[in-house]
Every structure is written in structure tokens, then in C-alpha cells.
Design a protein around this motif. Structure first.
Motif, PDB file in Angstrom:
ATOM      1  N   ARG A   1      27.353  74.971   5.629  1.00 66.96           N
ATOM      2  CA  ARG A   1      28.142  74.028   4.843  1.00 66.96           C
ATOM      3  C   ARG A   1      29.536  74.592   4.536  1.00 66.96           C
ATOM      4  O   ARG A   1      30.520  73.859   4.549  1.00 66.96           O
ATOM      5  CB  ARG A   1      27.414  73.722   3.538  1.00 66.96           C
ATOM      6  CG  ARG A   1      28.002  72.586   2.752  1.00 66.96           C
ATOM      7  CD  ARG A   1      27.590  71.246   3.350  1.00 66.96           C
ATOM      8  NE  ARG A   1      28.045  70.153   2.511  1.00 66.96           N
ATOM      9  CZ  ARG A   1      29.204  69.506   2.706  1.00 66.96           C
ATOM     10  NH1 ARG A   1      30.000  69.853   3.684  1.00 66.96           N
ATOM     11  NH2 ARG A   1      29.543  68.509   1.911  1.00 66.96           N
TER      12      ARG A   1
ATOM     13  N   TYR B   1      34.318  66.660  15.542  1.00 66.69           N
ATOM     14  CA  TYR B   1      35.590  66.229  14.981  1.00 66.69           C
ATOM     15  C   TYR B   1      36.057  67.272  13.966  1.00 66.69           C
ATOM     16  O   TYR B   1      35.246  67.983  13.382  1.00 66.69           O
ATOM     17  CB  TYR B   1      35.438  64.902  14.225  1.00 66.69           C
ATOM     18  CG  TYR B   1      35.190  63.693  15.083  1.00 66.69           C
ATOM     19  CD1 TYR B   1      33.898  63.323  15.453  1.00 66.69           C
ATOM     20  CD2 TYR B   1      36.249  62.885  15.497  1.00 66.69           C
ATOM     21  CE1 TYR B   1      33.670  62.193  16.225  1.00 66.69           C
ATOM     22  CE2 TYR B   1      36.028  61.749  16.272  1.00 66.69           C
ATOM     23  CZ  TYR B   1      34.734  61.415  16.626  1.00 66.69           C
ATOM     24  OH  TYR B   1      34.517  60.292  17.384  1.00 66.69           O
TER      25      TYR B   1
ATOM     26  N   GLN C   1      38.538  67.244  10.402  1.00 64.44           N
ATOM     27  CA  GLN C   1      39.170  66.333   9.462  1.00 64.44           C
ATOM     28  C   GLN C   1      40.133  67.110   8.589  1.00 64.44           C
ATOM     29  O   GLN C   1      39.746  68.088   7.934  1.00 64.44           O
ATOM     30  CB  GLN C   1      38.121  65.633   8.578  1.00 64.44           C
ATOM     31  CG  GLN C   1      38.722  64.622   7.625  1.00 64.44           C
ATOM     32  CD  GLN C   1      37.671  63.892   6.817  1.00 64.44           C
ATOM     33  OE1 GLN C   1      36.531  64.323   6.707  1.00 64.44           O
ATOM     34  NE2 GLN C   1      38.043  62.752   6.258  1.00 64.44           N
TER      35      GLN C   1
ATOM     36  N   LEU D   1      40.296  61.900  11.073  1.00 64.23           N
ATOM     37  CA  LEU D   1      39.337  62.575  11.948  1.00 64.23           C
ATOM     38  C   LEU D   1      39.900  62.614  13.366  1.00 64.23           C
ATOM     39  O   LEU D   1      40.299  61.583  13.906  1.00 64.23           O
ATOM     40  CB  LEU D   1      38.000  61.829  11.980  1.00 64.23           C
ATOM     41  CG  LEU D   1      37.026  62.111  10.854  1.00 64.23           C
ATOM     42  CD1 LEU D   1      37.413  61.350   9.596  1.00 64.23           C
ATOM     43  CD2 LEU D   1      35.604  61.736  11.285  1.00 64.23           C
TER      44      LEU D   1
ATOM     45  N   MET E   1      37.761  70.933   7.786  1.00 60.57           N
ATOM     46  CA  MET E   1      36.388  70.419   7.720  1.00 60.57           C
ATOM     47  C   MET E   1      36.003  70.008   9.146  1.00 60.57           C
ATOM     48  O   MET E   1      36.729  69.240   9.798  1.00 60.57           O
ATOM     49  CB  MET E   1      36.309  69.206   6.792  1.00 60.57           C
ATOM     50  CG  MET E   1      34.990  68.450   6.882  1.00 60.57           C
ATOM     51  SD  MET E   1      33.616  69.348   6.138  1.00 60.57           S
ATOM     52  CE  MET E   1      33.625  68.589   4.510  1.00 60.57           C
TER      53      MET E   1
ATOM     54  N   LEU F   1      33.179  68.197  11.544  1.00 63.75           N
ATOM     55  CA  LEU F   1      32.114  67.199  11.460  1.00 63.75           C
ATOM     56  C   LEU F   1      31.479  67.004  12.833  1.00 63.75           C
ATOM     57  O   LEU F   1      32.167  66.762  13.819  1.00 63.75           O
ATOM     58  CB  LEU F   1      32.671  65.868  10.965  1.00 63.75           C
ATOM     59  CG  LEU F   1      33.197  65.868   9.530  1.00 63.75           C
ATOM     60  CD1 LEU F   1      34.130  64.706   9.292  1.00 63.75           C
ATOM     61  CD2 LEU F   1      32.053  65.832   8.542  1.00 63.75           C
TER      62      LEU F   1
ATOM     63  N   LEU G   1      29.776  61.353   5.766  1.00 58.03           N
ATOM     64  CA  LEU G   1      30.141  60.052   6.325  1.00 58.03           C
ATOM     65  C   LEU G   1      28.883  59.261   6.603  1.00 58.03           C
ATOM     66  O   LEU G   1      27.984  59.718   7.325  1.00 58.03           O
ATOM     67  CB  LEU G   1      30.913  60.233   7.632  1.00 58.03           C
ATOM     68  CG  LEU G   1      32.410  60.467   7.496  1.00 58.03           C
ATOM     69  CD1 LEU G   1      32.912  61.303   8.642  1.00 58.03           C
ATOM     70  CD2 LEU G   1      33.133  59.140   7.460  1.00 58.03           C
TER      71      LEU G   1
ATOM     72  N   PHE H   1      36.479  54.438   6.403  1.00 56.96           N
ATOM     73  CA  PHE H   1      37.070  54.543   7.729  1.00 56.96           C
ATOM     74  C   PHE H   1      36.534  53.448   8.627  1.00 56.96           C
ATOM     75  O   PHE H   1      35.350  53.110   8.577  1.00 56.96           O
ATOM     76  CB  PHE H   1      36.705  55.878   8.385  1.00 56.96           C
ATOM     77  CG  PHE H   1      37.328  57.087   7.756  1.00 56.96           C
ATOM     78  CD1 PHE H   1      36.603  57.867   6.860  1.00 56.96           C
ATOM     79  CD2 PHE H   1      38.620  57.467   8.075  1.00 56.96           C
ATOM     80  CE1 PHE H   1      37.161  58.996   6.291  1.00 56.96           C
ATOM     81  CE2 PHE H   1      39.189  58.594   7.505  1.00 56.96           C
ATOM     82  CZ  PHE H   1      38.460  59.351   6.607  1.00 56.96           C
TER      83      PHE H   1
ATOM     84  N   PHE I   1      39.235  57.023  15.141  1.00 52.69           N
ATOM     85  CA  PHE I   1      39.163  56.649  13.739  1.00 52.69           C
ATOM     86  C   PHE I   1      40.524  56.219  13.201  1.00 52.69           C
ATOM     87  O   PHE I   1      41.566  56.756  13.609  1.00 52.69           O
ATOM     88  CB  PHE I   1      38.659  57.839  12.911  1.00 52.69           C
ATOM     89  CG  PHE I   1      37.185  58.034  12.990  1.00 52.69           C
ATOM     90  CD1 PHE I   1      36.603  58.577  14.129  1.00 52.69           C
ATOM     91  CD2 PHE I   1      36.370  57.663  11.941  1.00 52.69           C
ATOM     92  CE1 PHE I   1      35.233  58.739  14.224  1.00 52.69           C
ATOM     93  CE2 PHE I   1      34.994  57.826  12.018  1.00 52.69           C
ATOM     94  CZ  PHE I   1      34.436  58.359  13.159  1.00 52.69           C
ATOM     95  N   GLY I   2      40.499  55.280  12.278  1.00 49.56           N
ATOM     96  CA  GLY I   2      41.692  54.962  11.518  1.00 49.56           C
ATOM     97  C   GLY I   2      41.928  56.030  10.460  1.00 49.56           C
ATOM     98  O   GLY I   2      41.084  56.905  10.247  1.00 49.56           O
TER      99      GLY I   2
END
Lengths: 117, 109
Positions: free
Chosen positions: A9, A35, A37, A43, A88, A90, B43, B86, B99-100
Motif C-alpha cells: 500500500r 496506471y 496517478q 491517470l 500513486m 494503480l 477506484l 472519472f 481517463f478524463g
């Protein structure tokens, strides 16, 4: 429900260290994604994989590599971490249900927050 | 490449208010999804909606693919609705999602 598990984490690493971020999904999904962020940048796709041992570059692959030796596991590797890789990260997966079916729901892990000092 | 825009960028609501979030995209897409990112970073997929309208409790979404936009409606907002919303569009078939920039929603008690 699909579960996508990211191994760490929170991580703190030093510049130049090799970093492994692990991601495991438990629902036999073909597609897996990494991804990153960042505030103000949203993202951005680093790499994705649509099958074992297959990988495709995303929008920002520089400084990263990936490994997919088993269907359920997709690893992101930072060969020599740099401070601009503090972010971050993902992981996500999706099920490929065939052309036209269009039901490729993307499921995310909880994220790994990496700090590089 | 495809451009995905979301509006508004930030939204502050009083609990109980309704809101509409918009997602515009610049090209035809195979798939569109809405996500909610909670304050802890997770998410969660809200809707898979390449076209038409769907409803799930207080949330509903409409995509008009021919006009390249999607709307997310939140009714009777609650503080737990706070976070970033999103939209993401799928290019190809299950192989890339763009993604936006997100809409940050704050619901005040």
C-alpha cells in the motif's frame, strides 16, 4: 466479485533502487493494466498486457518495465527509481468478452503509493 | 489521440442536493465507464455505459454516443459521495482505457 490485490500500500525507496510492484487478480482476466496517478495529470497508462508474456506500451512507459509470467500476476518494475517516479500506482484488470460484446469492465486494486527519496 | 474532458473540475454541494457531471470525448469509442475514487484512493466502477441510460440507486448515467458525451447524475447527495469522479473511454477492445481529468466532488453536511 473480482479482486485485484496490490502487494504494497505504501513504499519508500531511495534513488537508484530497483522497485517491484506486484498485482494479482483472482478472476481469470485476460487484460491487466498499470496506471500512475498524479495531481493535475489524472491517470496515465504505463503498460498493459492482454495475455501471458504479452505487453504493450502505454502513454508513459519510459523508466518502467513489466512482467507477466502467469495470467493472474502483472508486475511493474522500476529498474532504477528516480524522484520523479514518486506517485500513486494503480493496477487494474478486465475480462475480454469478445469483439462486439463490449462488456470489458475495468476493476482496480487499492493502489500503491510510492515515495522515492 | 482521443481527448476526454470532464466538467466541472470541482463541485461543492450541500447534503441532499442534486448534481450533474459531464464527460465529453473527441472520437467514437467502444466503451465508456464511470468511476468513483474515494478519499482513500480506491477506484470503484459505477457504470459501464457505452450508450443509453442506466440507474443504480441515487446514481444514474446517460451516454449519447452519437454526440460524444456522457452524463452522471447524483441525486440526494450524501457526504459519502465525496471524492473524484472519472469517466474512462475504451479504445480498441478491452486493451486501452483513456481517463478524463476527473471532477472533484465535496458534499458538505
Amino acid at each position: 466479485d473480482v479482486k485485484v490485490t496490490q502487494s504494497s500500500r505504501y513504499l519508500v525507496k531511495r534513488t537508484g533502487e530497483k522497485v517491484f510492484l506486484e498485482c494479482v487478480q483472482d478472476m481469470d482476466h485476460e487484460n491487466m493494466f498499470w496506471y500512475r496517478q498524479d495531481p493535475g495529470l489524472g491517470l496515465r497508462l504505463i503498460y498493459f498486457s492482454y495475455d501471458v508474456k504479452m505487453k504493450e506500451k502505454g502513454d508513459i512507459p519510459e523508466g518502467y518495465s513489466v512482467s507477466r509470467e502467469k495470467k493472474e500476476r502483472f508486475s511493474l518494475i522500476l529498474e532504477s527509481a528516480s524522484t520523479n517516479q514518486t506517485s500513486m500506482y494503480l493496477c487494474a484488470s478486465s475480462l475480454w468478452q469478445g469483439i462486439g460484446s463490449g462488456a470489458n469492465v475495468l476493476t482496480f486494486g487499492a493502489g500503491s503509493r510510492l515515495t522515492v527519496l | 489521440g482521443i481527448q476526454v474532458e470532464q466538467s466541472p473540475p470541482d463541485l461543492i454541494l450541500q447534503e441532499g442536493a442534486n448534481s450533474t457531471l459531464r464527460c465529453n470525448f473527441s472520437d467514437s469509442v467502444n466503451n465508456l465507464q464511470w468511476f468513483h475514487q474515494n478519499p482513500w484512493g480506491q477506484l470503484i466502477n459505477l457504470f459501464y455505459i457505452p450508450s443509453g441510460t442506466k440507474q443504480n440507486g441515487r446514481l444514474s448515467a446517460t451516454t449519447v454516443a452519437t454526440e460524444r458525451y456522457s452524463l452522471l447524475y447524483i441525486s440526494s447527495s450524501q457526504t459519502t459521495d465525496s471524492g473524484v469522479y472519472f469517466c474512462a473511454v475504451e479504445l480498441g477492445y478491452g486493451q486501452n482505457f483513456v481517463f478524463g481529468p476527473g471532477t472533484r466532488l465535496s458534499v458538505l453536511p
